[in-house]
Design a protein around this motif. Structure first.
Motif, short mmCIF file in Angstrom:
data_model
loop_
_atom_site.label_atom_id
_atom_site.label_comp_id
_atom_site.label_asym_id
_atom_site.label_seq_id
_atom_site.Cartn_x
_atom_site.Cartn_y
_atom_site.Cartn_z
N GLY A 246 -17.34 -24.67 -33.60
CA GLY A 246 -16.06 -24.95 -34.20
C GLY A 246 -15.62 -23.84 -35.13
N LYS A 247 -14.54 -24.09 -35.87
CA LYS A 247 -14.04 -23.10 -36.82
C LYS A 247 -14.99 -22.99 -38.01
N PRO A 248 -15.08 -21.82 -38.63
CA PRO A 248 -16.05 -21.60 -39.71
C PRO A 248 -15.95 -22.59 -40.87
N ASP A 249 -14.77 -23.12 -41.14
CA ASP A 249 -14.60 -24.01 -42.28
C ASP A 249 -14.78 -25.48 -41.90
N GLN A 250 -15.14 -25.77 -40.66
CA GLN A 250 -15.29 -27.15 -40.22
C GLN A 250 -16.71 -27.65 -40.44
N HIS A 251 -16.83 -28.94 -40.68
CA HIS A 251 -18.12 -29.60 -40.79
C HIS A 251 -18.15 -30.77 -39.81
N ARG A 252 -19.18 -30.83 -39.04
CA ARG A 252 -19.34 -31.91 -38.07
C ARG A 252 -20.34 -32.93 -38.60
N LYS A 253 -19.92 -34.20 -38.68
CA LYS A 253 -20.85 -35.27 -39.03
C LYS A 253 -21.62 -35.68 -37.78
N LEU A 254 -22.91 -35.86 -37.95
CA LEU A 254 -23.74 -36.37 -36.87
C LEU A 254 -24.62 -37.49 -37.42
N CYS A 255 -24.97 -38.39 -36.54
CA CYS A 255 -25.77 -39.55 -36.91
C CYS A 255 -26.90 -39.66 -35.89
N PHE A 256 -28.16 -39.75 -36.36
CA PHE A 256 -29.25 -39.89 -35.41
C PHE A 256 -30.30 -40.88 -35.91
N ALA A 257 -31.06 -41.40 -34.97
CA ALA A 257 -32.17 -42.30 -35.27
C ALA A 257 -33.28 -41.98 -34.28
N ALA A 258 -34.51 -42.28 -34.68
CA ALA A 258 -35.63 -42.04 -33.78
C ALA A 258 -36.81 -42.92 -34.16
N GLU A 259 -37.53 -43.38 -33.14
CA GLU A 259 -38.70 -44.21 -33.34
C GLU A 259 -39.88 -43.65 -32.55
N ALA A 260 -41.07 -43.67 -33.17
CA ALA A 260 -42.31 -43.39 -32.44
C ALA A 260 -42.78 -44.71 -31.85
N ARG A 261 -43.05 -44.71 -30.54
CA ARG A 261 -43.38 -45.96 -29.85
C ARG A 261 -44.63 -45.83 -29.00
N GLU A 262 -45.14 -47.02 -28.68
CA GLU A 262 -46.23 -47.12 -27.70
C GLU A 262 -45.80 -48.06 -26.60
#
Length: 270
Positions: free
Chosen positions: A254-270
């Motif tokens: 994106g443009k240099p002055d832009q900020h992108r919000k991101l949302c993540f989640a993660a689980e360790a599973r068996e």
């Protein structure tokens, strides 16, 4: 010029108007048919009674198609906790109730065979029993990460793809990379996660995607690209059980002055 030759252009000129009237009449009939095909309150009350008679603590309740979710919650919302509503996915649930209309299915139970079904009313009720649901060994939301460069990472509930999700939200400047490290994450046999762009207005105003990659012991084991129309994007990696440092690297264009919000989640599973 004959009379038939003179009348032909008038008939052709009237054709668009005739077609417009026909289309309008068809849409009116279709709208009335769609409205009457939606089950009423009595049907939902009957389906609610079926679920409440057999519901157990820890059961998940889903609705199909997705747009009928508000109606379903009106009847069974007290049985859906905040954590259930904001779940990462449905893999850890041993029993899932599906209430559906118009023959639709919820993606949470796609391809599964129901253990119980009640088709006596206009709202179809199914229950799916899983012999081996995913067991969560650890969750990144249980830890305080190390972030480089130093930025805040918030543990929040956000709208992603028009659905609620509990996740870690961050804001990354276009053209830069953020590294979010969990130094002592207990791993199982798989690491499963999702990433998406929160906030419908954020997606409307800033169209560039975000990229997330996962590193364990210095090696990239998974990656995902979340575009504005992609919703909640899954990633997964096979892991070796034990404690390890896990880093999530996030970047965007994106443009240099832009900020992108991101949302993540993660689980360790068996």
């Amino acid at each position: 010029m004959s009379t038939s030759e003179a009348s032909a252009p008038r008939w052709l000129a009237a054709l668009p108007a005739v077609l417009l009237v026909a289309v309008a009449a068809w849409e009116t009939c279709a709208t009335r048919r769609d409205a009457t095909s939606v089950p009423g309150d009595d049907a939902w009350t009957a389906a609610e009674a079926v679920v409440r008679a057999q519901h157990q603590p820890g059961d998940l309740i889903v609705f199909a198609p997705a747009w009928v979710d508000p109606v379903g919650r009106l009847h069974l919302g007290d049985l859906i906790s905040v954590d259930d509503a904001g779940r990462m996915d449905a893999a850890r649930y041993a029993r899932v109730w599906e209430l559906s209309i118009r023959g639709d299915h919820a993606p949470e139970v796609a391809g599964e065979t129901p253990a119980f079904e009640d088709a006596s009313g206009d709202v179809l009720v199914r229950r799916y029993d899983r012999a081996a649901p995913a067991r969560v060994v650890d969750d990144v939301r249980r830890h305080v990460p190390e972030v480089s460069p130093t930025r805040s990472v918030s543990d929040v509930y956000r709208e992603v793809g028009f659905e609620p999700h509990a996740c870690l939200e961050l804001s990354v400047k276009a053209g830069t990379t953020m590294r979010v490290t969990f130094p002592k994450l207990q791993l199982g046999t798989t690491l499963v996660g999702y990433v998406g762009i929160p906030d419908v207005f954020e997606r409307r105003d800033y169209r560039d995607p975000g990229t997330l990659s996962v590193e364990i012991a210095g090696a990239t084991v998974a990656s995902a690209i979340a575009g504005v129309d992609d919703g909640w994007v899954r990633f997964e990696a096979a892991t070796t059980p034990g404690v390890a440092a896990v880093t999530f690297e996030v970047s965007t264009t994106g443009k240099p002055d832009q900020h992108r919000k991101l949302c993540f989640a993660a689980e360790a599973r068996e």
